[in-house]
Write a protein that holds these residues in place. Structure first.
Motif, mmCIF file in Angstrom:
data_model
loop_
_atom_site.group_PDB
_atom_site.id
_atom_site.type_symbol
_atom_site.label_atom_id
_atom_site.label_comp_id
_atom_site.label_asym_id
_atom_site.label_seq_id
_atom_site.Cartn_x
_atom_site.Cartn_y
_atom_site.Cartn_z
ATOM 1 N N PHE A 74 -38.989 -18.709 27.374
ATOM 2 C CA PHE A 74 -39.508 -17.742 26.415
ATOM 3 C C PHE A 74 -38.709 -17.754 25.102
ATOM 4 C CE2 PHE A 74 -36.379 -15.558 29.000
ATOM 5 C CZ PHE A 74 -35.599 -14.915 28.058
ATOM 6 N N LEU A 75 -37.543 -18.385 25.114
ATOM 7 C CA LEU A 75 -36.755 -18.479 23.891
ATOM 8 C C LEU A 75 -37.377 -19.507 22.941
ATOM 9 C CD1 LEU A 75 -33.126 -18.440 25.346
ATOM 10 C CD2 LEU A 75 -34.384 -16.545 24.318
ATOM 11 N N LYS A 76 -37.372 -19.178 21.655
ATOM 12 C CA LYS A 76 -37.979 -20.075 20.672
ATOM 13 C C LYS A 76 -37.080 -21.283 20.431
ATOM 14 C CE LYS A 76 -40.028 -18.441 16.994
ATOM 15 N NZ LYS A 76 -40.256 -17.805 15.671
ATOM 16 N N SER A 155 -41.545 -15.660 5.973
ATOM 17 C CA SER A 155 -40.638 -14.523 6.009
ATOM 18 C C SER A 155 -41.226 -13.342 6.767
ATOM 19 C CB SER A 155 -40.301 -14.072 4.585
ATOM 20 O OG SER A 155 -41.483 -13.726 3.880
ATOM 21 N N GLU A 156 -42.575 -13.298 6.910
ATOM 22 C CA GLU A 156 -43.223 -12.196 7.584
ATOM 23 C C GLU A 156 -43.443 -12.471 9.049
ATOM 24 O OE1 GLU A 156 -46.829 -11.695 5.523
ATOM 25 O OE2 GLU A 156 -45.919 -10.950 3.675
ATOM 26 N N GLU A 157 -43.068 -13.616 9.509
ATOM 27 C CA GLU A 157 -43.350 -14.013 10.887
ATOM 28 C C GLU A 157 -42.419 -13.299 11.848
ATOM 29 O OE1 GLU A 157 -43.339 -17.985 13.672
ATOM 30 O OE2 GLU A 157 -42.827 -18.091 11.558
ATOM 31 N N ASP A 158 -42.996 -12.784 12.900
ATOM 32 C CA ASP A 158 -42.214 -12.113 13.927
ATOM 33 C C ASP A 158 -41.753 -13.116 14.960
ATOM 34 O OD1 ASP A 158 -44.560 -9.391 13.801
ATOM 35 O OD2 ASP A 158 -42.683 -9.692 12.677
ATOM 36 N N THR A 159 -40.599 -12.891 15.503
ATOM 37 C CA THR A 159 -40.077 -13.765 16.540
ATOM 38 C C THR A 159 -40.713 -13.400 17.869
ATOM 39 O OG1 THR A 159 -37.986 -13.936 15.388
ATOM 40 C CG2 THR A 159 -38.001 -14.543 17.712
ATOM 41 N N PRO A 160 -41.488 -14.299 18.498
ATOM 42 C CA PRO A 160 -42.131 -13.958 19.759
ATOM 43 C C PRO A 160 -41.094 -13.832 20.866
ATOM 44 C CG PRO A 160 -42.478 -16.285 19.232
ATOM 45 C CD PRO A 160 -41.790 -15.665 18.047
ATOM 46 N N PHE A 161 -41.260 -12.783 21.657
ATOM 47 C CA PHE A 161 -40.335 -12.547 22.763
ATOM 48 C C PHE A 161 -41.132 -11.933 23.904
ATOM 49 C CE2 PHE A 161 -36.136 -11.112 24.425
ATOM 50 C CZ PHE A 161 -35.476 -12.296 24.230
ATOM 51 N N PRO A 162 -41.835 -12.730 24.678
ATOM 52 C CA PRO A 162 -42.766 -12.213 25.676
ATOM 53 C C PRO A 162 -42.090 -11.260 26.650
ATOM 54 C CG PRO A 162 -42.980 -14.589 25.442
ATOM 55 C CD PRO A 162 -41.763 -14.179 24.677
ATOM 56 N N PRO A 163 -42.580 -10.016 26.758
ATOM 57 C CA PRO A 163 -41.952 -9.042 27.660
ATOM 58 C C PRO A 163 -42.072 -9.433 29.112
ATOM 59 C CG PRO A 163 -44.021 -8.195 26.756
ATOM 60 C CD PRO A 163 -43.699 -9.460 26.013
ATOM 61 N N ILE A 164 -43.150 -10.129 29.495
ATOM 62 C CA ILE A 164 -43.322 -10.509 30.899
ATOM 63 C C ILE A 164 -42.208 -11.451 31.328
ATOM 64 C CG2 ILE A 164 -44.850 -11.671 32.531
ATOM 65 C CD1 ILE A 164 -47.206 -10.737 30.936
ATOM 66 N N SER A 165 -41.876 -12.410 30.493
ATOM 67 C CA SER A 165 -40.810 -13.348 30.832
ATOM 68 C C SER A 165 -39.455 -12.654 30.879
ATOM 69 C CB SER A 165 -40.776 -14.493 29.814
ATOM 70 O OG SER A 165 -41.979 -15.213 29.838
ATOM 71 N N ILE A 166 -39.262 -11.674 29.998
ATOM 72 C CA ILE A 166 -38.000 -10.934 30.013
ATOM 73 C C ILE A 166 -37.864 -10.169 31.317
ATOM 74 C CG2 ILE A 166 -36.703 -9.097 28.885
ATOM 75 C CD1 ILE A 166 -37.935 -9.911 26.282
ATOM 76 N N LEU A 167 -38.943 -9.500 31.736
ATOM 77 C CA LEU A 167 -38.911 -8.771 33.004
ATOM 78 C C LEU A 167 -38.653 -9.706 34.176
ATOM 79 C CD1 LEU A 167 -41.881 -6.266 32.487
ATOM 80 C CD2 LEU A 167 -39.433 -5.797 32.380
ATOM 81 N N PHE A 168 -39.240 -10.902 34.115
ATOM 82 C CA PHE A 168 -39.023 -11.877 35.177
ATOM 83 C C PHE A 168 -37.560 -12.297 35.241
ATOM 84 C CE2 PHE A 168 -38.855 -16.420 36.388
ATOM 85 C CZ PHE A 168 -39.299 -16.304 37.701
ATOM 86 N N LEU A 169 -36.948 -12.524 34.075
ATOM 87 C CA LEU A 169 -35.543 -12.914 34.033
ATOM 88 C C LEU A 169 -34.656 -11.789 34.553
ATOM 89 C CD1 LEU A 169 -33.373 -14.942 33.195
ATOM 90 C CD2 LEU A 169 -33.447 -13.968 30.899
ATOM 91 N N LEU A 170 -34.939 -10.543 34.137
ATOM 92 C CA LEU A 170 -34.160 -9.402 34.615
ATOM 93 C C LEU A 170 -34.326 -9.210 36.117
ATOM 94 C CD1 LEU A 170 -34.787 -6.815 31.751
ATOM 95 C CD2 LEU A 170 -32.741 -8.194 32.156
#
Length: 221
Positions: A74-76, A155-170
């Motif tokens: 999930f990391l860019k 400059s307006e682009e948001d950094t994607p950070f999928p919450p599902i993958s974060i929950l899976f890692l946690l």
């Protein structure tokens, strides 16, 4: 000017049909976001990649691939003006092309890596436009899959950070700590059990001389 755009659209339509590709259109100087969906179970544990098909029959040249550690997919990961990130649980790999130029136009592929082999998830035809197209002209060509992506300044682009993958890692971290705690508790309990058994064994035995003296006293009585 309109006949020129119609000619461009017609050529893109024919090219997309020939390669069975989905067309993504972006404005020059802006960013273009491409998404490729896949089956999470089928491609579980595989890294994803974005490559460019320069010619028919030639190998697809890899531009960028996801993190080497699949759990951290999930990391860019960025290579030049191209970035990639993967939502492994949601089954979506996202590629961002920044500062679009004429050199970015062409045929690309989203890939799922399996050792030295690569499975194609989706074929993408990127078209870079100088000016926005009229929606009526773009919708007049039925049969071709034209998908527009939101063009934004880098400059307006948001950094994607999928919450599902974060929950899976946690969840993985929590389960690993829980498993370690369980192993330590089991080892401590087993050690305590052995200590109790040894204590009972040493305290329950009687001195043979004591037993002989008791038996003699009973006979005298």
């Amino acid at each position: 000017m309109e006949p020129l755009w119609l000619l461009i659209l017609l050529s893109v339509t024919e090219l997309s049909r020939a390669h069975n590709a989905t067309v993504f259109q972006g404005l020059a100087g802006k960013s273009l976001q491409v998404s490729c969906r896949y089956n999470p179970l089928k491609h579980w544990g595989r890294r994803k990649a974005w490559c460019r098909q320069l010619g028919e029959g030639e190998p697809c040249q890899r531009v960028v691939s996801t993190h080497r550690t699949w759990v951290l997919s999930f990391l860019k990961v960025r290579n030049g003006s191209t970035a990639i990130t993967d939502d492994a649980l949601g089954g979506t790999v996202t590629i961002t092309l920044q500062d679009l130029g004429a050199h970015d136009a062409g045929l690309y592929r989203c890939q799922s890596l399996r050792g030295d082999e690569a499975d194609t998830l989706r074929k993408i035809l990127v078209e870079v436009l100088a000016d926005p197209l009229d929606d009526e002209n773009s919708q007049s060509f039925e049969g071709s899959k034209v998908q527009k992506s939101i063009s934004r300044n880098p400059s307006e682009e948001d950094t994607p950070f999928p919450p599902i993958s974060i929950l899976f890692l946690l969840a993985c971290i929590f389960l690993s700590k829980l498993l370690a705690a369980g192993v330590l508790w089991a080892a401590a309990w087993q050690r305590q059990k052995w200590g109790t058994s040894l204590a009972n064994g040493s305290g329950g035995g009687q001195d043979p001389d004591c037993q002989q003296q008791t038996l003699t006293d009973e006979l005298d009585t």
